[in-house]
Design a protein around this motif. Structure first.
Motif, PDB file in Angstrom:
ATOM      1  N   LEU A  92     -10.791   0.291   9.987  1.00 23.16           N
ATOM      2  CA  LEU A  92     -11.001   1.165   8.770  1.00 23.16           C
ATOM      3  C   LEU A  92      -9.576   1.127   7.889  1.00 23.16           C
ATOM      4  N   GLU A  93      -8.891   0.514   7.789  1.00 27.03           N
ATOM      5  CA  GLU A  93      -7.461   0.723   6.900  1.00 27.03           C
ATOM      6  C   GLU A  93      -7.258  -0.582   6.465  1.00 27.03           C
ATOM      7  N   LEU A  94      -7.382  -1.044   5.239  1.00 24.46           N
ATOM      8  CA  LEU A  94      -7.342  -2.099   4.192  1.00 24.46           C
ATOM      9  C   LEU A  94      -5.912  -1.781   3.530  1.00 24.46           C
ATOM     10  N   THR A  95      -4.992  -3.301   3.640  1.00 26.49           N
ATOM     11  CA  THR A  95      -3.829  -3.257   2.856  1.00 26.49           C
ATOM     12  C   THR A  95      -4.257  -4.322   1.787  1.00 26.49           C
ATOM     13  N   PRO A  96      -4.485  -3.910   0.585  1.00 26.49           N
ATOM     14  CA  PRO A  96      -4.733  -5.230  -0.252  1.00 26.49           C
ATOM     15  C   PRO A  96      -3.659  -6.084  -0.709  1.00 26.49           C
ATOM     16  N   LEU A  97      -3.849  -7.157  -0.798  1.00 28.68           N
ATOM     17  CA  LEU A  97      -2.772  -8.271  -1.198  1.00 28.68           C
ATOM     18  C   LEU A  97      -3.544  -8.989  -2.562  1.00 28.68           C
ATOM     19  N   VAL A  98      -2.659  -9.166  -3.582  1.00 30.58           N
ATOM     20  CA  VAL A  98      -3.092 -10.082  -4.485  1.00 30.58           C
ATOM     21  C   VAL A  98      -2.278 -11.121  -4.847  1.00 30.58           C
ATOM     22  N   GLY A  99      -2.700 -12.270  -5.429  1.00 33.93           N
ATOM     23  CA  GLY A  99      -1.953 -13.296  -5.657  1.00 33.93           C
ATOM     24  C   GLY A  99      -2.703 -14.425  -6.696  1.00 33.93           C
ATOM     25  N   ALA A 133       4.045   1.867  -9.234  1.00 39.66           N
ATOM     26  CA  ALA A 133       5.576   2.369  -9.159  1.00 39.66           C
ATOM     27  C   ALA A 133       5.412   3.636  -8.693  1.00 39.66           C
ATOM     28  N   ASP A 134       4.371   4.599  -9.087  1.00 44.68           N
ATOM     29  CA  ASP A 134       4.578   5.968  -8.782  1.00 44.68           C
ATOM     30  C   ASP A 134       3.682   6.218  -7.646  1.00 44.68           C
ATOM     31  N   LYS A 135       4.461   6.848  -6.528  1.00 47.08           N
ATOM     32  CA  LYS A 135       3.359   7.021  -5.246  1.00 47.08           C
ATOM     33  C   LYS A 135       2.677   5.801  -4.913  1.00 47.08           C
ATOM     34  N   PRO A 136       3.265   4.802  -4.460  1.00 45.91           N
ATOM     35  CA  PRO A 136       2.452   3.595  -4.141  1.00 45.91           C
ATOM     36  C   PRO A 136       1.464   3.772  -3.069  1.00 45.91           C
ATOM     37  N   VAL A 137       0.169   3.181  -2.925  1.00 48.34           N
ATOM     38  CA  VAL A 137      -0.638   3.448  -1.788  1.00 48.34           C
ATOM     39  C   VAL A 137      -0.706   1.989  -1.150  1.00 48.34           C
ATOM     40  N   TRP A 138      -0.307   2.035   0.177  1.00 47.36           N
ATOM     41  CA  TRP A 138      -0.113   0.925   0.804  1.00 47.36           C
ATOM     42  C   TRP A 138      -1.469   0.154   1.577  1.00 47.36           C
ATOM     43  N   ALA A 180      -7.577   0.301  -8.398  1.00 48.29           N
ATOM     44  CA  ALA A 180      -6.001   0.157  -8.201  1.00 48.29           C
ATOM     45  C   ALA A 180      -5.572  -1.298  -8.480  1.00 48.29           C
ATOM     46  N   VAL A 181      -6.702  -2.265  -8.008  1.00 50.24           N
ATOM     47  CA  VAL A 181      -6.408  -3.640  -8.086  1.00 50.24           C
ATOM     48  C   VAL A 181      -6.562  -4.033  -9.518  1.00 50.24           C
ATOM     49  N   LEU A 182      -7.552  -3.606 -10.417  1.00 45.20           N
ATOM     50  CA  LEU A 182      -7.454  -3.646 -11.602  1.00 45.20           C
ATOM     51  C   LEU A 182      -6.265  -3.302 -12.528  1.00 45.20           C
ATOM     52  N   LYS A 183      -5.800  -2.054 -12.268  1.00 44.78           N
ATOM     53  CA  LYS A 183      -4.608  -1.475 -12.811  1.00 44.78           C
ATOM     54  C   LYS A 183      -3.373  -2.257 -12.531  1.00 44.78           C
TER      55      LYS A 183
END
Length: 198
Positions: A49-56, A88-93, A113-116
């Motif tokens: 139940l922990e997701l780490t998003p990656l964008v590309g 930049a500020d307080k990143p969520v991994w 967060a993906v959109l921002k």
């Protein structure tokens, strides 16, 4: 039979992503940007139940060159990065979801967060010329095992077969003394490159 907790979470994320134009394709989500370009979203999953998003960003022209060379996997991004790296500020991994909980709020927060933070990255690199120029200028930004292949393909797609061969030759010299699986795969790539783009 009830879906697994992981499936529940990914279904909630999929629902939250629908209005954004990202469509699930197997284990990743793609956003059609036109002209053979797709925004790419994938998730590293820790536990259930922990997701780490990656964008590309993916390019059909790059996939076509890889297919001609017999390398790579279709819709693999040419560049990608963890979403947390772009915050930049307080990143969520990692976004953590509670087993059996209502995942809609967490999924909506993740998609926000993906959109921002991820969309500007995708917007920037969805332009082939921008991406190619930056990777050629900063080849060290690519991983060792992918650098020669990606640079060679970028050069050949830009009409510079000489620079493509130079990138491959540099890697051939770097691994000249090795005989591991990567080195054998690289030598095979050089051979196929000469046949396809010779």
């Amino acid at each position: 039979m009830r879906p697994s907790p992981k499936t529940d979470v990914l279904m909630a994320v999929d629902t939250a992503l629908r209005p954004t134009g990202f469509v699930r394709r197997g284990h990743v989500w793609l956003q059609d940007r036109g002209d053979g370009v797709s925004g790419w979203l994938g998730f590293g999953v820790a536990g259930s139940l922990e997701l780490t998003p990656l964008v590309g960003v993916c390019f059909q022209r790059y996939d076509d060159a890889c297919k001609a060379l017999g390398v790579g996997i279709p819709t693999t991004p040419v560049v990608s990065t963890p979403l947390g790296y772009l915050m930049a500020d307080k990143p969520v991994w990692k976004w953590a979801f509670t087993p059996g909980g209502d995942h809609a709020a967490g999924a909506a927060e993740l998609v926000g967060a993906v959109l921002k933070h991820g969309k500007p990255y995708i917007d920037k690199y969805a332009k082939w010329d921008v991406l190619a120029r930056e990777l050629v200028a900063k080849p060290e930004s690519l991983l060792d095992f992918e650098r020669a292949r990606k640079l060679a393909i970028i050069h050949v797609l830009g009409g510079n077969a000489g620079a493509a061969r130079e990138a491959l030759q540099k890697e051939t010299e770097r691994v000249a003394e090795a005989n591991d699986a990567y080195t054998r795969a690289h030598r095979a790539l050089v051979h196929r490159f000469d046949i396809v783009f010779g």
